[in-house]
Design a protein around this motif. Structure first.
Motif, PDB file in Angstrom:
ATOM      1  N   THR A  51      -2.190 -16.684  15.069  1.00  0.00           N
ATOM      2  CA  THR A  51      -2.222 -16.389  13.640  1.00  0.00           C
ATOM      3  C   THR A  51      -3.301 -15.337  13.428  1.00  0.00           C
ATOM      4  N   VAL A  52      -2.918 -14.207  12.876  1.00  0.00           N
ATOM      5  CA  VAL A  52      -3.841 -13.094  12.661  1.00  0.00           C
ATOM      6  C   VAL A  52      -4.168 -13.019  11.169  1.00  0.00           C
ATOM      7  N   TYR A  53      -5.461 -13.013  10.863  1.00  0.00           N
ATOM      8  CA  TYR A  53      -5.898 -12.953   9.465  1.00  0.00           C
ATOM      9  C   TYR A  53      -6.432 -11.558   9.160  1.00  0.00           C
ATOM     10  N   ASP A  58      -5.314 -13.128   4.385  1.00  0.00           N
ATOM     11  CA  ASP A  58      -3.884 -13.407   4.488  1.00  0.00           C
ATOM     12  C   ASP A  58      -3.524 -13.677   5.942  1.00  0.00           C
ATOM     13  N   ALA A  59      -2.685 -14.688   6.170  1.00  0.00           N
ATOM     14  CA  ALA A  59      -2.317 -15.097   7.528  1.00  0.00           C
ATOM     15  C   ALA A  59      -0.995 -14.476   7.944  1.00  0.00           C
ATOM     16  N   LEU A  60      -1.003 -13.851   9.114  1.00  0.00           N
ATOM     17  CA  LEU A  60       0.216 -13.324   9.716  1.00  0.00           C
ATOM     18  C   LEU A  60       0.549 -14.229  10.889  1.00  0.00           C
ATOM     19  N   GLU A  61       1.660 -14.908  10.800  1.00  0.00           N
ATOM     20  CA  GLU A  61       1.973 -15.978  11.744  1.00  0.00           C
ATOM     21  C   GLU A  61       2.709 -15.486  12.992  1.00  0.00           C
ATOM     22  N   LYS A  62       2.430 -16.195  14.104  1.00  0.00           N
ATOM     23  CA  LYS A  62       3.146 -16.025  15.368  1.00  0.00           C
ATOM     24  C   LYS A  62       3.215 -14.576  15.833  1.00  0.00           C
TER      25      LYS A  62
END
Length: 211
Positions: A51-53, A58-62
């Motif tokens: 998960t990149v924040y 804001d979270a960017l998943e997978k």
């Protein structure tokens, strides 16, 4: 039927937005830039889902990522290739498989790199830095000199205490000198801790939080 259509288009819009977001503040990577160099600059042997924040939280998943210890940046797989993430714009990355959190610029002395957060408490934080530098050596061959390059991997542990950054080694003497409390000595003796692993050090830090 209308609800199904709505959900379908919402999913499409979400996917487009996601792709645009991960493409912001990144730069393409030449996948062949390390050809001829022995070893790997990457922290993980395989790419990891994470998960990149971004800087707004804001979270960017997978997202498939790996940490490059030579560039001190995370890289991500995207459609069409790989990109390098700008740490200032993506300051927090959490690996899904092992729950590890990487944080960017946790201290003025570590402003331009990510650290692996191993312990976070009120009194102490334990972080780990990973660097992969390139060493060069010349080898004499018949009638010529061959230059060989290889990655040299190095990890360093730091304690963050009251805003101060302090190098710490996984050695019993070093750890006990940092935490001279009798309760720590009792814990080490009772549980027969060798204090040569992060697991043992975290046990000490967890105890110190209660003192």
């Amino acid at each position: 039927m209308s609800k199904t259509i709505f959900l379908f288009f919402a999913l499409i819009i979400s996917s487009i937005s996601f792709a645009q977001t991960i493409g912001t503040n990144t730069k393409p990577i030449d996948e062949k830039r390390y050809e001829g160099i022995t070893g790997s600059p990457y922290f993980y042997e395989d790419w990891q889902e994470a998960t990149v924040y971004n800087q707004n939280g804001d979270a960017l998943e997978k997202i498939e990522v790996n940490y490059n210890g030579n560039s001190n940046e995370f890289e991500a797989k995207v459609e069409g290739g790989f990109v390098e993430l700008d740490g200032k714009n993506y300051p927090r990355i959490e690996i899904l498989e092992d729950g590890t959190r990487f944080q960017y610029a946790v201290h003025p002395r570590l402003m331009d790199q990510y650290v692996r957060v191993l312990f976070e408490g009120e009194k102490n934080n334990l972080v780990f830095t990973f660097v992969a530098s390139i060493s060069t050596r010349k080898v004499q061959n018949v009638g010529s000199t061959i230059v060989k390059e290889a990655f040299v991997r190095k990890g360093t542990f730091y304690l963050l205490k009251g805003g101060e950054l302090q190098l710490i080694k996984l050695r019993k003497k070093d750890i006990l000198s940092n935490f001279p409390q009798k309760e720590v000595a009792n814990l080490v003796k009772k549980e027969k801790l060798r204090l040569n692993s992060t697991k043992d050090l975290v046990k000490v830090l967890e105890l110190v939080e209660t003192l």
